[in-house]
Scaffold this motif. Sequence first.
Motif, PDB file in Angstrom:
ATOM      1  N   ALA A   3      29.560 -28.155  32.487  1.00 51.55           N
ATOM      2  CA  ALA A   3      29.714 -26.949  33.305  1.00 51.55           C
ATOM      3  C   ALA A   3      29.455 -27.325  34.750  1.00 51.55           C
ATOM      4  O   ALA A   3      28.833 -28.354  35.015  1.00 51.55           O
ATOM      5  N   PRO A   4      29.852 -26.619  35.752  1.00 50.18           N
ATOM      6  CA  PRO A   4      30.604 -25.361  35.708  1.00 50.18           C
ATOM      7  C   PRO A   4      32.114 -25.592  35.606  1.00 50.18           C
ATOM      8  O   PRO A   4      32.595 -26.678  35.882  1.00 50.18           O
ATOM      9  N   THR A   5      32.813 -24.554  35.243  1.00 47.61           N
ATOM     10  CA  THR A   5      34.250 -24.658  35.021  1.00 47.61           C
ATOM     11  C   THR A   5      34.996 -23.589  35.811  1.00 47.61           C
ATOM     12  O   THR A   5      35.876 -22.913  35.296  1.00 47.61           O
ATOM     13  N   THR A  17      33.785 -20.722  27.471  1.00 50.34           N
ATOM     14  CA  THR A  17      32.517 -21.132  26.882  1.00 50.34           C
ATOM     15  C   THR A  17      32.126 -22.471  27.486  1.00 50.34           C
ATOM     16  O   THR A  17      32.916 -23.409  27.467  1.00 50.34           O
ATOM     17  N   CYS A  18      30.928 -22.555  28.024  1.00 55.50           N
ATOM     18  CA  CYS A  18      30.416 -23.797  28.611  1.00 55.50           C
ATOM     19  C   CYS A  18      29.363 -24.388  27.698  1.00 55.50           C
ATOM     20  O   CYS A  18      28.512 -23.664  27.183  1.00 55.50           O
ATOM     21  N   ASP A  20      26.653 -27.721  27.834  1.00 51.57           N
ATOM     22  CA  ASP A  20      26.125 -28.780  28.692  1.00 51.57           C
ATOM     23  C   ASP A  20      24.688 -29.048  28.272  1.00 51.57           C
ATOM     24  O   ASP A  20      24.035 -28.183  27.686  1.00 51.57           O
ATOM     25  N   ARG A  25      22.868 -26.529  35.434  1.00 53.38           N
ATOM     26  CA  ARG A  25      24.314 -26.278  35.472  1.00 53.38           C
ATOM     27  C   ARG A  25      24.682 -25.093  34.593  1.00 53.38           C
ATOM     28  O   ARG A  25      25.541 -24.285  34.951  1.00 53.38           O
ATOM     29  N   LEU A  26      24.037 -24.979  33.450  1.00 52.06           N
ATOM     30  CA  LEU A  26      24.311 -23.835  32.573  1.00 52.06           C
ATOM     31  C   LEU A  26      23.872 -22.528  33.216  1.00 52.06           C
ATOM     32  O   LEU A  26      24.571 -21.516  33.132  1.00 52.06           O
ATOM     33  N   ALA A  29      26.432 -21.530  35.768  1.00 54.37           N
ATOM     34  CA  ALA A  29      27.647 -21.046  35.105  1.00 54.37           C
ATOM     35  C   ALA A  29      27.411 -19.655  34.498  1.00 54.37           C
ATOM     36  O   ALA A  29      28.282 -18.786  34.571  1.00 54.37           O
ATOM     37  N   PHE A  34      30.003 -16.864  32.685  1.00 51.35           N
ATOM     38  CA  PHE A  34      30.464 -17.674  31.571  1.00 51.35           C
ATOM     39  C   PHE A  34      29.489 -17.573  30.401  1.00 51.35           C
ATOM     40  O   PHE A  34      28.286 -17.431  30.587  1.00 51.35           O
ATOM     41  N   CYS A  36      27.419 -19.466  27.835  1.00 50.42           N
ATOM     42  CA  CYS A  36      26.882 -20.824  27.926  1.00 50.42           C
ATOM     43  C   CYS A  36      26.009 -21.172  26.728  1.00 50.42           C
ATOM     44  O   CYS A  36      25.254 -20.341  26.229  1.00 50.42           O
ATOM     45  N   SER A  56      36.985 -31.263  29.849  1.00 48.23           N
ATOM     46  CA  SER A  56      35.819 -32.130  30.002  1.00 48.23           C
ATOM     47  C   SER A  56      35.915 -32.832  31.347  1.00 48.23           C
ATOM     48  O   SER A  56      36.840 -33.606  31.582  1.00 48.23           O
TER      49      SER A  56
END
Length: 181
Positions: A3-5, A17-18, A20, A25-26, A29, A34, A36, A56
């Motif tokens: 993540a992030p995306t 859906t993330c 990590d 980072r989660l 996100a 998102f 997570c 990815s």
Amino acid sequence: VGAPTDILLNMGFPNITCIDVNKDRLWKAQKKGFFCIKGIAQDLPFKDNYFDLVYSFGVIHHAVNPKNIVDEMYRVLKPNGFICVMLYGRPSLRYLEIMILRKILWHLHYYRYDDLRKQTPRPTKEQWISWNTDNLGCPLARVYTKKEALALLNRFKICKSWAERSGWFRIYAGRKSSTTS
């Protein structure tokens, strides 16, 4: 995976859906809306053929066994689903910097290498690459030629690949076939 995306959100994917290992980072996100999950790419907590797209960015090249991650991506991707993967690439300007310019600094006893030099006076090529990718002392990183990356991603039909950041980020886009094996 990783993540992030934001890029996926900008492309119009409404449900992202993330996953990590990094809580920060989660958290970032999650603040963006998102869904997570803290987890690892080698053991994705989803049923088979679950996602339309698996993305990815900056994960696989840090794995002890990259093939395990690719196999998990394949498993959770629906037939005809899309993948988008970024791997560190060579040849690239960054790779040349790591293998030439930074080695010159090492031999000139540049102070930032002092701790690493004490631990490992003669690093292997693999150690050198790992230490000089994301941050000084990174425990594991690989760089791939296009041929090596395509071999790693051979279960997918790679439709397109391109380079960003003077070749350092090599991005591969492809699909899972409609008949799974």
